[in-house]
Design an enzyme around this catalytic site. Structure first.
Site, PDB file in Angstrom:
ATOM      1  N   HIS A 123     -10.251   3.014  -1.146  1.00  0.00           N
ATOM      2  CA  HIS A 123     -10.421   2.666   0.267  1.00  0.00           C
ATOM      3  C   HIS A 123     -11.246   1.385   0.324  1.00  0.00           C
ATOM      4  CE1 HIS A 123     -10.009   4.700   4.401  1.00  0.00           C
ATOM      5  NE2 HIS A 123      -8.835   4.685   3.816  1.00  0.00           N
ATOM      6  N   HIS A 126       0.818  -1.206   0.000  1.00  0.00           N
ATOM      7  CA  HIS A 126       0.000   0.000   0.000  1.00  0.00           C
ATOM      8  C   HIS A 126       0.856   1.262   0.000  1.00  0.00           C
ATOM      9  CE1 HIS A 126      -3.743   2.189   0.680  1.00  0.00           C
ATOM     10  NE2 HIS A 126      -3.135   2.881   1.613  1.00  0.00           N
TER      11      HIS A 126
END
Length: 728
Positions: free
Chosen positions: A51, A5
Site C-alpha cells: 500500500h 495494479h
C-alpha cells in the site's frame, strides 16, 4: 481493470517462472491468498501486499487500509486472521554519511519523520482495534525511499482444511449479496493512482486514498465467518482495488458465469453518486458474496445480528457477462474476460543495467588502521537499519488472541501456537533493496535465504512463501531487466530451499519526479514447528555457555572480501560509501545449514540461535546479549582479513548459537552430517562484551553501554531536530 495494479500486464510473463507447487500447497497464486496444509486437518492462508502510494499521500489512512485490505484477503478464504507483520521502507531520519546534509536533506528528514510516524500509527490503530497480533517484520531506511516509502503488509490466518472458501460465482439465478460498509466516494481511482509515478501534483490525490474503520471490519469478519458456517454461501470476494467492478467481474470470470447487478440497491452513504462512482469506489470493509437461491434469509439474519448491511444487489447469469443496471436501464455490459483474462500482456524490453557505484573498494577507504573498534561498534548499533525498532513495535498489540509465542523484538521470526495442538507457525519478512540494486538476481536469492534462515532459527521448517515486489517504472527497460533478474534469483532460491510461492503482489511505478526506488523484493516465509514448546530464541540465557559460529561456507580471499564489504551496513554508515557486490550465496550449502540447525534445535542441543545478517557477526553477538544482559567473551580467527571485515562483514549462511558444553559433541556430529563448520568461538560471561581477534581485544564494553546505544537510537533520531545547514 487494465491498470498495472489490477492486471499485472507487465509482470505476468515473468511471474510464471516462479515455483508455485508442493505437496503442501492447497491454493497457489490466483486467489485472494495462498494456502498451505499444516497438518492435523488445519491449513493456513497467508499473503503480503503493498500500500505504497496511498501511504505516501496520506500515511495514516494509507497504512491503516493496507492492513485492512490484507486482513480481508485472509478471511475471504474462510480463515480467521491470527497474525500480521509489516515490511517498511522510509527515507533517512537523521543526518549521516549515508543520508547527506544540507537544507534539502533537512527538509526531507522532516517529511520522513512525518511519514514514518503516520504509517506506524495507522498500522497500530487498525491492527489493535481489529484485534490481531502484530508479530514484527522489518524497517529499513535509504535515501531512495524519501519520495516513495514502502508499506508492505503481511497477514496469516488459520482455516480447517475442509472449510476453505473461494472467490467464484456459480449457479444461474443465485443471488449476489453486498455486505458490510456503505459505498462512498473515497478511494475512486485508487488502483490507477497506484499504477502511476508520483509528480509534484500527487498531493492533490489525497481523496483517492481510502478511509478505514477497523471496528466495522471486526464485525464483518465475524459475520462472514458465521455466514460461511451456515452453508448458504457459495463464493465470496472482498471489494479491494477497483471496488465493485473488480469483485463482480473476477467472481464471474473465475466461475465462468455472468453477474448482473442493480446499482439502486447498493447501500450508499453519499447522495447523487453516478454509476461510474459506485462501480469504482474503493470504500473499505465491503464484501460481495454469492448465496444459494432460497437461502438468502440465512445470510441476511447473520449480518443483521452483527448490525451490518446485507442487500441482494443482483444475480448470477449464464452468459459470462457483467451487466450493470441503474433504474432498470442497462448502463454497462461487458464480457467478464474482457476485463480480466483478456487484459493486455506486455513483453516489455529488457536492458542490462549496472549501478553507478565502483565495483572495487575505492582507494580512499581506510581499513585496518584502528585497533579499538568499540566506538564504531556503538555507532553501527545505533544506525537506523540496525538499531532496535522498539519505538515502532511497542505501539502494536502483539499478545491479543493469546497465541503469541515470540513477538516483535523477541526472535528472528514471529511464532504463534495453534490452539488445541502441539504445533506452531513461524513467520518472517526479509528483503535488502541495496543488495538488489547492486545485483538484482543475487539480492533476490539473499531475500529468500535470509527469510527462511530466520524461520529456521526459530526451529521451524520453512514450507511456503509469499512475495511483494516493489520496483520503479516498468516502461523503462532497465527496470524490467531488474525485475526479470529478481524473478530468476527468487525462482532459483525457492526451488533450492523448497519454499513455493503461493501468491503475492507487484508494485510498480514507485518513482517520484523520475527518481525510482531500489528494486525491493520482500519475501514472507511461513514455517511449521511440530512442537511449539521447542521454539528457539536468539538471546543468551546464562553465563558459562559455549558460543559457536555455525557456518555453511568458508570466507573468501581478500579480493572477494573487499568487494563484498562495500554492500555492508558498516561501509554505508561508518565509511559513508557503497561499492562492490552482495556476499556470495551457495544455495545448496544454505539449505544444509538450515536443515542442520533445525535438527540441532529439535534435538534440544541448542540454547539460542541468531542469524548473522546486517552488521555481521559482531552485531549478531551483541543482539544476543541484550535481552537478558548476559555478556560474552569471544576470540575470532582473522583468516588473513582486517578486523573490520571479520567483525562486520555480512557473509551469508552463518548463525550464532549457544549451548551447554555437554552438548558440543552432539552439535559437532550433526554439523559433520550436513557439511557445516561449528567452531567454538567463546563463552557467555557476566555483564561485559569482549571480542578478540587472534587474541587481540578489538571491542570491549559493558552490555548496558552497548544496549543504551542500540535501544534508544531510533527514538532519539525521531525526537531530534535536524540542523538546517545552508546547501553548498
Amino acid at each position: 481493470m487494465w491498470s498495472e495494479h489490477c492486471s499485472y500486464k507487465s509482470s505476468r510473463v515473468h511471474l510464471k517462472r516462479l515455483p508455485t507447487r508442493s505437496r503442501r500447497v492447497v491454493q497457489g497464486p490466483g486467489e485472494n491468498a495462498g494456502i498451505i496444509d499444516i497438518g492435523d486437518g488445519w491449513a493456513c492462508a497467508f499473503k503480503i501486499e503493498s500500500h505504497n502510494h496511498p501511504s505516501f499521500i496520506e500515511p495514516f489512512q494509507g497504512a491503516a487500509t493496507g492492513v485492512g485490505g490484507i486482513l480481508r484477503d485472509i478471511f475471504t478464504m474462510g480463515a480467521r486472521p491470527v497474525a500480521v507483520m509489516d515490511s517498511l521502507r522510509f527515507g533517512p531520519i537523521q543526518e549521516s554519511n549515508a543520508a547527506g546534509r544540507g537544507a534539502r536533506a533537512t527538509q526531507e528528514i522532516h517529511k520522513n519523520h512525518s511519514v514514518l510516524e503516520g504509517v506506524v500509527s495507522g498500522i497500530a490503530s487498525y491492527g489493535n482495534c481489529f484485534g490481531v497480533p502484530n508479530l514484527g517484520g522489518e524497517t529499513k531506511f535509504e535515501s531512495c525511499y524519501s519520495g516513495n516509502p514502502l508499506v508492505n503488509a503481511f497477514a496469516l490466518g488459520l482455516v480447517r482444511r475442509d472449510q476453505i472458501f473461494y472467490a467464484r460465482a456459480a449457479g444461474e439465478g443465485n443471488p449476489v449479496i453486498y455486505v458490510g460498509s456503505k459505498t462512498g466516494r473515497d478511494g475512486i481511482h485508487g488502483a490507477t493512482m497506484a499504477s502511476e509515478e508520483f509528480s509534484e501534483a500527487s498531493e492533490a490525490k489525497r481523496p483517492n486514498v481510502q478511509v478505514g474503520d477497523p471496528f466495522l471490519e471486526k464485525l464483518l469478519l465475524e459475520a462472514c465467518l458465521e455466514a460461511m458456517q451456515t452453508g448458504a454461501v457459495i463464493g465470496i470476494q472482498d471489494m479491494g482495488a477497483a471496488g465493485l467492478t473488480c469483485s463482480t467481474c473476477e467472481m464471474g470470470a473465475r466461475g465462468h458465469v455472468g453477474i448482473e447487478i442493480e446499482l439502486d440497491r447498493v447501500p450508499q452513504r453519499e447522495t447523487g453518486m453516478t454509476p461510474y462512482e459506485i462501480m469504482l469506489s474503493e470504500s473499505q470493509e465491503r464484501m460481495l458474496l454469492v448465496a444459494q437461491k432460497g437461502r438468502e434469509q440465512d445470510v441476511f439474519d447473520v449480518f443483521q445480528k452483527w448490525g451490518l448491511d446485507a442487500v441482494e444487489v443482483g444475480r448470477v447469469t449464464s452468459d459470462d457477462k457483467m451487466r450493470v443496471l441503474e433504474h432498470g436501464k442497462m448502463v454497462a455490459e461487458i464480457p467478464n474476460e474482457a476485463l480480466t483474462d483478456d487484459a493486455p500482456l506486455y513483453k516489455r524490453p529488457l536492458e542490462r543495467w549496472d549501478p553507478p557505484v565502483p565495483r572495487e573498494m575505492p582507494e580512499g577507504i581506510k581499513i585496518g588502521e584502528t585497533r579499538d573498534l568499540t566506538g564504531n561498534m556503538k555507532r553501527l548499533l545505533a544506525s537506523p537499519n540496525i538499531c532496535s525498532k522498539r519505538w515502532i513495535w511497542q505501539q502494536y498489540d502483539h499478545m491479543v488472541q493469546t497465541n503469541t509465542v515470540e513477538g516483535p523484538g523477541a526472535g528472528d521470526a514471529g511464532v504463534i501456537r495453534i490452539k488445541g495442538s502441539q504445533r506452531g507457525l513461524a513467520m518472517a519478512l526479509d528483503g535488502n533493496g541495496r543488495w538488489c540494486y547492486l545485483d538484482p538476481r543475487l539480492g533476490a536469492m539473499h531475500a529468500v535465504a535470509e527469510a527462511t534462515r530466520n524461520v529456521a532459527c526459530a526451529g521451524a521448517t520453512p514450507v511456503g512463501a509469499t512475495n511483494c515486489l516493489n520496483f520503479g517504472n516498468p516502461e523503462k527497460p532497465h527496470i524490467m531487466w531488474q525485475f526479470s533478474q529478481v524473478i530468476d534469483g527468487m525462482t532459483k532460491a525457492c526451488e533450492e530451499l523448497e519454499v513455493p510461492i503461493t501468491g503475492g503482489n507487484v508494485s510498480f511505478y514507485n518513482e517520484t519526479l523520475g527518481e525510482g526506488i531500489y528494486p525491493t523484493p520482500v519475501v514472507g516465509i511461513v514455517g511449521i514447528l511440530e512442537d511449539v514448546h521447542k521454539a528457539m530464541r536468539p538471546d543468551f540465557r546464562e553465563p558459562g555457555r559455549a558460543i559457536l559460529l555455525l557456518r555453511a561456507t568458508e570466507p573468501g580471499d581478500m579480493t572477494d572480501a573487499e568487494s563484498e564489504f562495500g554492500s555492508s551496513e558498516y561501509a554505508r554508515e561508518i565509511l559513508g560509501s557503497v561499492w562492490g557486490y552482495p556476499p556470495q550465496l551457495e544455495l545448496e550449502k544454505e539449505a544444509a545449514l538450515q536443515k542442520g540447525l533445525i535438527e540441532m534445535i529439535q534435538a534440544g542441543l541448542v540454547d539460542s540461535a541468531h542469524d548473522c545478517s546486517e552488521g555481521g557477526v559482531a552485531v549478531a553477538l551483541a543482539e544476543s546479549v541484550f535481552p537478558e544482559g548476559v555478556g560474552l567473551k569471544v576470540d575470532l580467527a582473522a583468516q588473513g582479513l582486517p578486523a573490520e571485515f571479520v567483525l562486520f562483514g555480512e557473509d551469508a549462511s552463518r548463525v550464532v548459537i549457544s549451548c551447554d558444553r555437554g552438548n558440543l559433541l552432539g552439535i559437532q556430529q550433526i554439523a559433520l552430517k550436513y557439511g557445516l563448520s561449528a567452531d567454538v568461538i567463546g563463552e557467555t560471561v557476566g555483564e561485559r562484551v569482549e571480542i578478540r581477534i587472534q587474541g587481540q581485544v578489538v571491542v570491549s564494553a559493558t552490555v548496558a553501554g552497548l544496549r543504551e546505544e542500540y535501544e534508544k537510537a531510533l527514538e532519539r533520531a525521531l525526537k531530534s531536530e535536524p540542523e538546517a545547514v545552508a546547501a553548498d
